[in-house]
Design a protein around this motif. Structure first.
Motif, PDB file in Angstrom:
ATOM      1  N   VAL A  27       0.812  -1.217   0.000  1.00 30.01           N
ATOM      2  CA  VAL A  27       0.000   0.000   0.000  1.00 30.01           C
ATOM      3  C   VAL A  27       0.846   1.268   0.000  1.00 30.01           C
ATOM      4  N   SER A  50      -0.546   3.193  -5.756  1.00 31.13           N
ATOM      5  CA  SER A  50      -0.590   3.484  -4.327  1.00 31.13           C
ATOM      6  C   SER A  50      -1.246   4.846  -4.074  1.00 31.13           C
ATOM      7  N   ARG A  53      -5.033   4.582  -4.688  1.00 27.69           N
ATOM      8  CA  ARG A  53      -5.678   3.901  -3.574  1.00 27.69           C
ATOM      9  C   ARG A  53      -5.806   4.845  -2.382  1.00 27.69           C
ATOM     10  N   ASN A  57      -9.208   6.245  -0.740  1.00 28.98           N
ATOM     11  CA  ASN A  57      -9.443   6.029   0.686  1.00 28.98           C
ATOM     12  C   ASN A  57      -9.843   7.335   1.367  1.00 28.98           C
ATOM     13  N   VAL A  71     -10.559   0.686   0.461  1.00 29.93           N
ATOM     14  CA  VAL A  71     -10.848   0.757  -0.973  1.00 29.93           C
ATOM     15  C   VAL A  71     -10.978  -0.657  -1.511  1.00 29.93           C
ATOM     16  N   GLN A  73     -12.038  -1.188  -5.028  1.00 33.22           N
ATOM     17  CA  GLN A  73     -11.515  -1.106  -6.385  1.00 33.22           C
ATOM     18  C   GLN A  73     -11.651   0.318  -6.921  1.00 33.22           C
ATOM     19  N   VAL A  85      -7.268  -0.840  -9.930  1.00 29.36           N
ATOM     20  CA  VAL A  85      -6.513  -0.907  -8.679  1.00 29.36           C
ATOM     21  C   VAL A  85      -7.444  -1.522  -7.641  1.00 29.36           C
ATOM     22  N   ALA A  87      -7.840  -3.737  -3.796  1.00 28.21           N
ATOM     23  CA  ALA A  87      -7.266  -4.225  -2.542  1.00 28.21           C
ATOM     24  C   ALA A  87      -7.015  -5.716  -2.697  1.00 28.21           C
ATOM     25  N   VAL A  93      -1.930  -4.295  -2.714  1.00 26.03           N
ATOM     26  CA  VAL A  93      -2.792  -3.778  -3.777  1.00 26.03           C
ATOM     27  C   VAL A  93      -2.435  -4.514  -5.065  1.00 26.03           C
TER      28      VAL A  93
END
Length: 139
Positions: A27, A50, A53, A57, A71, A73, A85, A87, A93
């Motif tokens: 992450v 990253s 994501r 978030n 998250v 997707q 992207v 999880a 990720v």
């Protein structure tokens, strides 16, 4: 172990037509395993995925009534490609680049299937220890 994960990423890319590459990253943007990328491409994609994501978030934290639950997707459609992207496990990720012609539903399904088949293998432990908060009354 690395060969096994590279094989899984290769299988994902080859199983879904019009998929270009796959990357498993931590992450915090460290590339772990990849297929269809050179080392520089893996580094760049890890940093970008990253960041995406993290941004998603923050959207969840700011605008979700239940707070951020993580998250699941993020999908970004560009002129020629789509970036997925997802999880992948605690601290990990999965990022996949595909052509516009990809069947997004099938690719998303295959990514989720990969992440649920081997979640313990996909986990990335934290690189540093988080200090426990002091207990009540201790100073």
């Amino acid at each position: 172990m690395a060969d096994d994960l590279n094989w899984l990423l290769r299988r994902l890319v080859e199983a879904v037509p019009n998929t270009r590459s796959a990357l498993l990253l931590s992450v915090d943007g460290i590339p772990k395993y990849w297929y269809g990328l050179d080392i520089d491409g893996a580094d760049r994609l890890a940093a970008l995925a990253s960041s995406m994501r993290s941004l998603a978030n923050q959207v969840g934290t700011t605008f979700s009534s239940g707070g951020a639950e993580g998250v699941r997707q993020v999908i970004t459609e560009l002129n020629e490609i789509i970036l997925f992207v997802t999880a992948a496990g605690a601290g990990s990720v999965l990022a996949v680049i595909a052509d516009q012609e990809v069947d997004a539903g099938i690719l998303s399904y295959e990514m989720q299937r990969l992440c649920t088949q081997v979640p313990a293998v996909l986990e990335t432990p934290a690189r540093y220890q988080v200090a426990a908060p002091p207990s009540n009354g201790s100073r």
